[in-house]
Design an enzyme around this catalytic site. Structure first.
Site, PDB file in Angstrom:
ATOM      1  N   HIS A 282      -9.261 -39.247 -19.195  1.00 21.62           N
ATOM      2  CA  HIS A 282      -8.779 -37.949 -19.665  1.00 21.62           C
ATOM      3  C   HIS A 282      -7.289 -37.909 -19.910  1.00 21.62           C
ATOM      4  O   HIS A 282      -6.742 -36.875 -20.233  1.00 21.62           O
ATOM      5  CB  HIS A 282      -9.146 -36.874 -18.644  1.00 21.62           C
ATOM      6  CG  HIS A 282     -10.621 -36.710 -18.485  1.00 21.62           C
ATOM      7  ND1 HIS A 282     -11.355 -35.873 -19.275  1.00 21.62           N
ATOM      8  CD2 HIS A 282     -11.504 -37.333 -17.686  1.00 21.62           C
ATOM      9  CE1 HIS A 282     -12.637 -35.957 -18.947  1.00 21.62           C
ATOM     10  NE2 HIS A 282     -12.746 -36.851 -17.978  1.00 21.62           N
ATOM     11  N   ARG A 283      -6.624 -39.043 -19.693  1.00 21.58           N
ATOM     12  CA  ARG A 283      -5.179 -39.011 -19.825  1.00 21.58           C
ATOM     13  C   ARG A 283      -4.762 -38.690 -21.258  1.00 21.58           C
ATOM     14  O   ARG A 283      -3.752 -38.037 -21.496  1.00 21.58           O
ATOM     15  CB  ARG A 283      -4.589 -40.339 -19.379  1.00 21.58           C
ATOM     16  CG  ARG A 283      -3.406 -40.145 -18.488  1.00 21.58           C
ATOM     17  CD  ARG A 283      -2.937 -41.446 -17.887  1.00 21.58           C
ATOM     18  NE  ARG A 283      -3.211 -41.501 -16.467  1.00 21.58           N
ATOM     19  CZ  ARG A 283      -3.729 -42.556 -15.854  1.00 21.58           C
ATOM     20  NH1 ARG A 283      -4.019 -43.636 -16.526  1.00 21.58           N
ATOM     21  NH2 ARG A 283      -3.932 -42.517 -14.567  1.00 21.58           N
TER      22      ARG A 283
END
Lengths: 348, 640
Positions: A282-283
């Protein structure tokens, strides 16, 4: 620095807009997570990073603190500052510029994380921590030239602290931890070998640079370089106006940053882009939004637009595209564009 | 520095498996910790830190990658020794970790030496210290929590087994969830303290529930039928040792307690199996595979087997149906992480015989699928000190570059002084020594030197047969799949690679020695096949390339991987082509270059030429379809 050697002014670099933008965005919002600049030799990679030093804003820091703690930020203060604050002691603050700290490829692990202060130990028979590069880089820019050539175990410790914003030392009789929040800026020449995906992911943004293809531009590059080498001072003076302008713009963007708003649809867009392009974790999503906000601030707008998102995607995604070891991480910008357009926000 | 702000545990969306595993460990420390493996950026570390913030009586002790032995185990207290001349013990991380959570981020990058220390202590739950004149022992029982990204390499099997539970972290695929994740993270970054406060109530609730469960835990009954079920499941999964059952039961107990029950249901066991078994299930029952091995070997191999074969299995059906199911899953592990491919179909396709067709036509075949190869642990022959970095072969290093892990007594001139150890050696004698203006007087007998360790990558040169015989019946596809798999392995171990291809009338250096495995992959993909087989030329070219590389950098550990069926039919100077190839092979052996021959011969009539060449070269010999890591017996490992 000024007195020692003149640095080539940032604004005098011809072209390379994307790279310059990526660097500036990181100064405005240190939470973006740094930049990785990939490119051939001789494309002003290092020059741009070093030139950045001139533009860096001043910020408050605690006097005599080894780590340059922010007096207003309780959450990431070092132990001694926290203690002082808890006791209600006032500490003196100074305004100082953000700095570019070099991490040479040959650096040894003990110099990077810090070690036992030998002199102190011999003279007084006491253990004392001698801060390393990570300590100096707290709240500053940590610059690694040729980051792909860095020794494996140094990369490991770098990963460790880059992820947590804290450097924990358990070595050579020392047990200590201190804040190490830094903007990681790395340059590399991909021909020399690859960077490990784990480290790659720690860089918030990535830009690929190539030499200028346009003859007129190339000539301009040479002309300026020669002129600078002949008389650095007057060359710098010539660009002082531009430099000042940029400094002010950065400063106002910093103030703007907190005010920028975004629609729910923007979040939707980020999620959709990441899913469609098959990005790990999800970065990327989070990075995309933060970058878009910073771009909006830089453009002095209070609202994130689809255009900002496209620009952000272009910076955030390229190095995160790779899923399998040998699949080329090609980023299809047109797909991103398509997604953004589908949301009815004009991307142009 | 204590971490003050952590993203609240309860505010993390999804990742239910990780959350459950962590909570269960908090409820019942006997489970034995958890290993979280997964993609980057999936809240692995965030959750571990979050748990620590949540629990008031348990701390998370960090084990940083830069740890040295003395800080891990504990050592003499220097200050006290100098000031009072007393030898007293200064505790290390293991003491602090007692009763707490010991957390290792990027656990697969931890140095082997430190892993050994950890293994010993985590097994005995006691830390024995015998060093620097200190002799003591203290209890050290901790919950081991580790996170890792499998792209960075695997964990040692024995270490893997120490973790009670294993969970896989994955990013969410739902747009709405992803959106919420971004939103929460941004809100948190904006005003961390306020955000944490907003989740306080929820956090409090969870904390209460955990402490209630802890109290209840002792009174949870384990019935005979549950015990039977657990051991049946473990047997079906061919789990090594008895740690699987124990972890299973302890996990089920914690689940029951967390649900406020005093009895365990079959569902608890099923759910527990999903967490406790994935890293322990393996395909083949151990006894039929290595009967001749010694007890010790067997144990280690068993554990290894459980690791390699069935990393991916994570679903277990209820008791009766699970027999078949487990078996099936174990044979075809679901494709869970991109680095650990499935069995290559290319190999199967390949098993039919084919004629020796020497078509001159060039063709380019796409490579087969990637798979996990057998470990190629080629270590250095000698005790030469080496520079360079990589992860395959361990070597002691004389440069000041490696990681400092322990100290030793110096031989000859002290170059790399281990100051801390020197100081510790000198400290107790201070009372009786003259100090010339400084607090510590150090004599030459106190000097200690650093032992640094690092792995050097090998330099692997592929010599690939690209003749026409390789182009038939998709054989090249299997070969490319095999080489890619080795390349994949090379990438994780930071090897340098190069490639020589031979076909038609000569050999050609396709790719000079490079660190970029990607380039190697690219040139392999584009490698055409067709023509005759100038094997001797291929071997000589390879030999020369490596020789040159060795002159340039004497520190490299060279390795030749020859991929061919050995049917040489073009000679260098009008000699017998096979004889020539054999003599080239002998030259390579004489130079002390390690080698591996992958035999691609699968024709109906086997000539066995490749194995002859392997013999002449002193090489390890593998058939193409043996390369895949599906059996435990590792021929390559035996060379070491």
């Amino acid at each position: 620095m000024n007195r020692m050697k003149k640095v080539y002014p940032f604004t005098a670099i011809v072209g390379q807009e994307k790279k310059k933008k990526a660097l500036i965005l990181n100064i405005i919002n240190p939470l973006l997570g740094g930049v990785l600049i990939r490119g051939e030799k001789g494309t002003a990679k290092s020059t741009a990073v070093r030139a950045l030093a001139e533009l860096l804003p001043e910020r408050e820091q605690v006097c005599d603190c080894l780590f340059g703690c922010d007096p207003n930020d309780n959450s990431s203060m070092c132990d001694s500052c926290t203690e002082k604050k808890a006791k209600g002691q006032k500490f003196g603050t100074v305004l100082s510029k953000m700095r570019v700290i070099d991490l040479p490829v040959s650096a040894t692990e003990d110099r990077v994380v810090g070690t036992l202060d030998i002199e102190h130990a011999i003279k007084y028979g006491e253990k004392k921590f001698e801060p390393g590069i990570l300590a100096h880089s707290n709240r500053n820019i940590l610059y690694v030239d040729e980051v792909n050539l860095l020794d494996d175990h140094v990369v490991d410790v770098l990963l460790d602290s880059a992820a947590m914003g804290v450097n924990t030392i358990e070595r050579e009789g020392i047990s200590f931890s201190h804040p190490a929040k830094f903007i990681l800026v790395g340059t590399m020449n991909p021909e020399e070998g690859d960077l490990r995906p784990q480290l790659l992911d720690r860089f918030g943004l990535a830009v690929d640079v190539v030499g200028e293809r346009d003859t007129a531009q190339r000539m301009e590059v040479i002309r300026r370089r020669l002129e600078f080498e002949e008389d650095p001072d007057s060359f710098a003076l010539k660009f002082e106006g531009h430099q000042q302008e940029l400094r002010e713009r950065i400063l106002s963007a910093c103030q703007m940053l907190k005010k920028v708003r975004y629609d729910d649809i923007i979040l939707d867009m980020a999620a959709r882009i990441s899913i469609e392009l098959g990005v790990d974790g999800h970065r990327a999503d989070i990075g995309m939004i933060k970058t878009a906000i910073t771009i909006a601030a830089y453009n002095h707008r209070e609202f994130v637009s689809g255009e900002d998102m496209l620009e952000a995607a272009e910076l955030v995604l390229p190095h995160r595209m790779r899923r399998r070891p040998f699949e080329e991480g090609v980023m299809e910008l047109s797909r991103v564009e398509g997604i953004i357009e589908a949301y009815g926000v004009k991307s142009n | 520095m204590k971490r003050k702000n952590v993203f609240p545990f309860c505010a993390v969306i999804g990742q239910d498996n990780i959350k459950t595993a962590l909570i269960l460990n908090a409820v019942n420390p006997s489970i034995g910790g958890v290993l979280i493996s997964g993609q980057k950026g999936t809240a692995k570390s965030t959750l571990v830190r979050g748990l620590a913030a949540l629990l008031k009586d348990t701390e998370v002790i960090d084990l940083p990658l830069n740890v040295t032995e003395d800080r891990l185990i504990g050592t003499i207290d220097i200050e006290k020794a100098i000031k009072s001349g007393q030898r007293s013990f200064e505790p290390g991380i293991l003491m602090r970790a007692h009763g707490n959570i010991l957390y290792v981020d990027e656990v697969n990058l931890l140095s082997d030496y430190i892993v050994n220390c950890l293994l010993e202590v985590s097994a005995s739950r006691v830390n024995h210290v015998e060093r620097e004149g200190i002799s003591c022992c203290h209890p050290s029982s901790f919950v081991l929590a580790g996170t890792m990204n499998p792209e960075e390499g695997e964990l040692r099997p024995q270490f893997l087994d120490r973790f009670g539970l294993f969970v896989e972290a994955k990013g969410s695929e739902h747009p709405a969830e992803r959106k919420e994740i971004i939103k929460r993270r941004l809100e948190y970054e904006n005003k961390p303290l306020e955000y944490i406060r907003r989740w306080e109530e929820e956090t409090e609730k969870l904390c209460d529930r955990i402490s209630k469960a802890r109290q209840l835990l002792a009174s949870v009954k384990v019935s005979e039928s549950i015990l039977k079920l657990a051991s049946e499941i473990s047997t079906e999964g061919n789990c090594a040792g008895h740690r699987a059952e124990l972890a299973l039961i302890e996990t089920a107990k914690a689940m029951a307690a967390f649900d406020n029950r005093k009895y365990i249901t079959a569902l608890d066991v099923k759910n527990a199996a999903e967490l406790a078994l994935p890293h322990r299930i393996r395909k083949f029952p151990p006894q039929c595979m290595h009967e001749k091995k010694t007890e010790n070997d067997k144990l280690e191999d068993d554990i290894e087997n459980s690791n390699k074969n069935t990393k991916g299995t994570d679903e277990t059906e209820e008791n009766e149906s699970n027999k078949e199911e487990l078996q099936k899953q174990a044979e075809n592990p679901p494709h869970m992480n991109p680095w650990e491919g499935m069995e290559s179909p290319a190999c199967v396709e390949n098993s039919k015989g084919d004629g020796n067709d020497e078509s001159v036509e060039d063709k380019i075949e796409a490579p087969g699928e990637l798979y996990q190869i057998k470990p190629l642990n080629i270590s250095a022959y000698d005790k030469k000190m080496r520079k360079g970095s990589g992860k395959r072969s361990r070597t002691k290093t004389s440069s000041l570059q490696g990681s400092y892990i322990r100290y030793t007594f110096p031989k000859g001139k002290v170059k790399d002084i281990a100051f801390d150890a020197t100081l510790r050696a000198a400290a107790p004698c201070q009372k009786s020594r003259e100090a010339g203006g400084v607090a510590v007087s150090i004599k030459s007998s106190d000097f200690r030197e650093k032992v640094r360790k690092k792995r050097t990558g090998n330099t692997i040169l592929f010599i690939v047969d690209a003749s026409g015989s390789m182009g038939t019946r998709k054989r090249m596809k299997a070969v490319k799949g095999a080489i890619l798999s080795i390349l994949n392995d090379a990438y994780q171990k930071r090897d340098r690679v190069g490639m020589v291809a031979f076909r038609k009338d000569r050999a050609e250096l396709v790719l000079g020695i490079t660190r970029s495995v990607e380039l190697a992959e690219k040139s392999l993909r584009e490698l055409p096949t067709g023509g005759k087989t100038p094997l001797a030329s291929g071997l000589y070219t390879g030999y020369e390339v490596l020789k040159a590389a060795m002159v340039k950098d004497p520190d490299i550990i060279p390795l030749i991987v020859l991929v061919s069926d050995g049917r040489a039919n073009v000679s260098l100077k009008n000699d017998n082509p096979v004889e020539e190839a054999l003599s080239a092979a002998k030259t390579i052996r004489a130079e002390g270059i390690r080698s591996l021959v992958i035999d691609t011969e699968n024709d109906f009539i086997k000539l066995g030429l490749a194995s002859k060449i392997a013999k002449a070269m002193g090489a390890e010999y593998l058939k193409l379809d043996e390369l895949e890591q599906k059996e435990i017996e590792s021929a390559v490992r035996s060379v070491i």
